[in-house]
Design a protein around this motif. Structure first.
Motif, PDB file in Angstrom:
ATOM      1  N   ASP A  53     -31.039 -19.777  91.970  1.00 36.78           N
ATOM      2  CA  ASP A  53     -32.189 -19.502  92.837  1.00 36.78           C
ATOM      3  C   ASP A  53     -33.511 -19.786  92.125  1.00 36.78           C
ATOM      4  O   ASP A  53     -34.474 -20.238  92.740  1.00 36.78           O
ATOM      5  CB  ASP A  53     -32.162 -18.048  93.292  1.00 36.78           C
ATOM      6  CG  ASP A  53     -31.070 -17.775  94.324  1.00 36.78           C
ATOM      7  OD1 ASP A  53     -30.731 -16.588  94.514  1.00 36.78           O
ATOM      8  OD2 ASP A  53     -30.570 -18.735  94.929  1.00 36.78           O
ATOM      9  N   SER A  54     -33.542 -19.538  90.828  1.00 36.75           N
ATOM     10  CA  SER A  54     -34.791 -19.672  90.068  1.00 36.75           C
ATOM     11  C   SER A  54     -35.255 -21.118  89.930  1.00 36.75           C
ATOM     12  O   SER A  54     -36.412 -21.349  89.563  1.00 36.75           O
ATOM     13  CB  SER A  54     -34.624 -19.046  88.681  1.00 36.75           C
ATOM     14  OG  SER A  54     -33.576 -19.700  87.975  1.00 36.75           O
ATOM     15  N   LYS A  56     -34.362 -23.647  92.408  1.00 38.87           N
ATOM     16  CA  LYS A  56     -34.327 -24.349  93.694  1.00 38.87           C
ATOM     17  C   LYS A  56     -35.719 -24.843  94.061  1.00 38.87           C
ATOM     18  O   LYS A  56     -36.705 -24.110  93.944  1.00 38.87           O
ATOM     19  CB  LYS A  56     -33.796 -23.424  94.787  1.00 38.87           C
ATOM     20  CG  LYS A  56     -32.296 -23.223  94.736  1.00 38.87           C
ATOM     21  CD  LYS A  56     -31.827 -22.280  95.835  1.00 38.87           C
ATOM     22  CE  LYS A  56     -30.316 -22.067  95.758  1.00 38.87           C
ATOM     23  NZ  LYS A  56     -29.841 -21.085  96.768  1.00 38.87           N
TER      24      LYS A  56
END
Length: 120
Positions: free
Chosen positions: A61-62, A64
């Motif tokens: 997620d960090s 994307k």
């Protein structure tokens, strides 16, 4: 048996870009997933991005929207385009290959790691 050769790390300022490549040399081994993991000082190794042989991708997620993984199945190479780098992206980046030896089972192979340092 798989050998991995990585390069392309370095020191960049925040907001900069890097694109480390990784080349896999495989013998009697079927590669499924290729990808990148990283380990920051004092932290556990974590997934950054992976790509399967059918081009399915997975990102932390960090990263994307900032990182893109590129894979060439014919050449057994994978690279990680990293844009908008942040100081928290600092760490040792490891290339990973997951697949199946012809003898059976499954295995993971790791590169030697390449240092990425992002200054603020």
């Amino acid at each position: 048996q798989v050998q991995l050769v990585e390069s392309g790390g370095g020191l960049v300022q925040a907001g900069g870009s890097l694109r480390p490549p990784c080349a896999a040399s495989a013998s009697r081994f079927s590669i499924d997933t290729m990808g990148w993991y990283r380990q920051a000082p004092g932290k556990q190794r974590e997934l950054v991005a992976t790509a399967t042989s059918s081009s399915r991708t997975n990102y932390a997620d960090s990263v994307k929207g900032r990182f893109t993984i590129f894979r060439d199945n014919a050449k057994n190479t994978v690279s990680l385009q990293m844009n908008g780098l942040k100081p928290e992206d600092t760490g040792v980046y490891y290339c990973n290959v997951h697949g199946w030896p012809y003898s059976g089972g499954s295995l993971d192979y790791w590169g030697q790691g390449t240092q990425v340092t992002v200054s603020s």
